[in-house]
Write a protein that holds these residues in place. Sequence first.
Motif, short mmCIF file in Angstrom:
data_model
loop_
_atom_site.label_atom_id
_atom_site.label_comp_id
_atom_site.label_asym_id
_atom_site.label_seq_id
_atom_site.Cartn_x
_atom_site.Cartn_y
_atom_site.Cartn_z
N ILE A 210 -2.36 -2.01 5.46
CA ILE A 210 -2.66 -0.57 5.62
C ILE A 210 -1.61 0.28 4.93
N LYS A 211 -0.34 -0.07 5.13
CA LYS A 211 0.74 0.71 4.52
C LYS A 211 0.74 0.57 3.01
N ARG A 212 0.38 -0.62 2.51
CA ARG A 212 0.29 -0.79 1.07
C ARG A 212 -0.85 0.06 0.50
N GLU A 213 -1.98 0.10 1.22
CA GLU A 213 -3.10 0.93 0.78
C GLU A 213 -2.70 2.41 0.78
N LEU A 214 -1.95 2.82 1.81
CA LEU A 214 -1.51 4.21 1.88
C LEU A 214 -0.56 4.54 0.73
N GLN A 215 0.34 3.63 0.40
CA GLN A 215 1.25 3.85 -0.71
C GLN A 215 0.50 3.97 -2.02
N MET A 216 -0.51 3.12 -2.20
CA MET A 216 -1.32 3.18 -3.42
C MET A 216 -2.07 4.50 -3.52
N GLU A 217 -2.57 4.96 -2.36
CA GLU A 217 -3.29 6.24 -2.35
C GLU A 217 -2.35 7.40 -2.67
N LEU A 218 -1.15 7.37 -2.09
CA LEU A 218 -0.17 8.42 -2.37
C LEU A 218 0.24 8.39 -3.83
N LEU A 219 0.39 7.18 -4.39
CA LEU A 219 0.75 7.05 -5.81
C LEU A 219 -0.36 7.59 -6.70
N LYS A 220 -1.60 7.30 -6.32
CA LYS A 220 -2.74 7.81 -7.08
C LYS A 220 -2.79 9.34 -7.02
N GLN A 221 -2.54 9.88 -5.81
CA GLN A 221 -2.51 11.33 -5.66
C GLN A 221 -1.41 11.94 -6.51
N LYS A 222 -0.26 11.28 -6.54
CA LYS A 222 0.86 11.78 -7.33
C LYS A 222 0.54 11.77 -8.81
N GLU A 223 -0.12 10.69 -9.27
CA GLU A 223 -0.50 10.61 -10.68
C GLU A 223 -1.50 11.70 -11.04
N GLU A 224 -2.47 11.93 -10.14
CA GLU A 224 -3.45 12.99 -10.40
C GLU A 224 -2.78 14.36 -10.41
#
Length: 436
Positions: A210-224
Amino acid sequence: MSSTIFLNFLLIYVTVLATFLLFLKISGLDFSYKQVILISVAGFLTVLFGAPVVYIVYPSYFVILAICFGNKKSKGLSIFYGLLPVVISDLFRRIITFFILPLVIRNSVTVTDGLFFSYGISLLGILFSWLFFYVFDYDFSLIKDKSVNSLIRRILLPINITMIFYYILAQVLYILDDIGMIETIWFRKVTVAFYLILFFILIAILDRHIKRELQMELLKQKEEQMKSLSQYSSHIEELYKEIRSFRHDYINILTSLRLGIENRDLPGIEKIYHQVLEKTEKQMQNNRYDFGHLMNLKNEALKSVLSAKILEAQNKGIAVGLEIPEIIETFSIEPLDLITIVSIMCDNAIEAAFESSSPEITLALFEQRNVLVFIIQNTTKEERIEVNKIFNEGYSTKGQDRGLGLTTVKRILDNYPKANLQTKSHSYEFRHTLII
C-alpha cells in the motif's frame, strides 16, 4: 439479579462500541455521532438475538457494514475491513489470556471467569489492537477510495482466508473445551502463537505494498505537476514576448500619432486608430492574459494544475476566464485532495464546454469571511443537467461507467465536514461552488 443483567448488557454494548470504533479506524469510514450510536446499538441487539450463533453473527455484522458503506466494487476489501477488527481484537485477547496473565496471576483461568475480568480482557484486546496500528503506523483506509488492483486482491485473499480459518478454529476449540469433550488449551495456545506470526507477516506485506502504491501515486502527481508547471512557465514566457513586442509596436504607434498631430493630419490619425489601435485593444482583452492572476495563488502544485487545465481548454478553442483577485496562501484541505477535486472538476468542465455551442469556462478562487471559495462554471450542450444524479457512482451524461469522477469528489469531501459543494445547472450553464 437485575443489576447483574443490566451490567452484563452494558459491558456487551461497550465492547461492541469499542470494536465498531476500531472498525471505523481500520476502514476509514466516517459516521456522525448519531450514526455511531445507532449502528453500535444495532450491533449490540444483533449479538443478543444471535446468541446461539454469536460467533458467526458478530464478524458477519461488520462485514455487512463494510459492504454497505465501503468500496462496493471489492468484496475482498469489504471482508478484510469487516473481519480485521474482530479477529485482531480476539487474537490479542487470547495472547493476554494465554501468555501475559499467567506471568502476573497464578490462577488466571479462575480469575478470567469473572464477568468484569472477562470483558476487561476483551476491551484490553481492543486497546492493544489500537496500539498495534499506532506503533507500526498501519493505515489500511488508504485503499478504500482506490480501485483494488490484482496485486492487492492476491494479498487480501490469503489474509481473508487465514482470518476466517483462525477465527473458526479458535471458536471450535473453545467450544469443545467448554462442553468438556476434549482438553484444547494446548492446541489453542499453539494456534494463537502460530497465527500471530503469520498475521504479522501478511499484514506487513499488505502495508508495504500500500505504501509503495502511495509513493508511486505521489511521484506520478509530482511528475504531472512539474509538467504542468513547465507548460505554465512556457506560456508565461510567450506572453512576456508578446508584451515586449507590443511595447515596441506601441512606441512606433505613439511616434506616428505624434507626427500626425504635429502635421494636423487627422485622416492619418484616424487610419492609425482604426487599423492598429482597435486590433491591439481586442488582442489585449483576450482571456489568455488572465494567466497573470495565477500569480496570486501561492500553492505551486495547484497553480501548475490550473495552468495545465487552462492551456488544455484554450487549445480546444474554449474561452477561459480566470479570477483570483487576492493572494491565497493557506488551504484547510490536504493538497493532494484539493488537486484531485480541482482536476476532476476542470476535466468535466472542459469536456462539457467543448460540446456546447459556445464553449466557455470561468474559474474563480477567492476568500470570503475566512473561507475559501472555488467556482467553476461552464457552458453545456444540454439546457439543464440533473444535478441530483451526477454524484451517483456510474452515472454520466456520456453513458455508463463514466461518472466516477464526481463520486470521488463526494467521497473526498465526506472527510471534511465543514466543506460545502453547491451545484447548479440552468440555461445551458453548469456551475460548481466549493466552499472550504
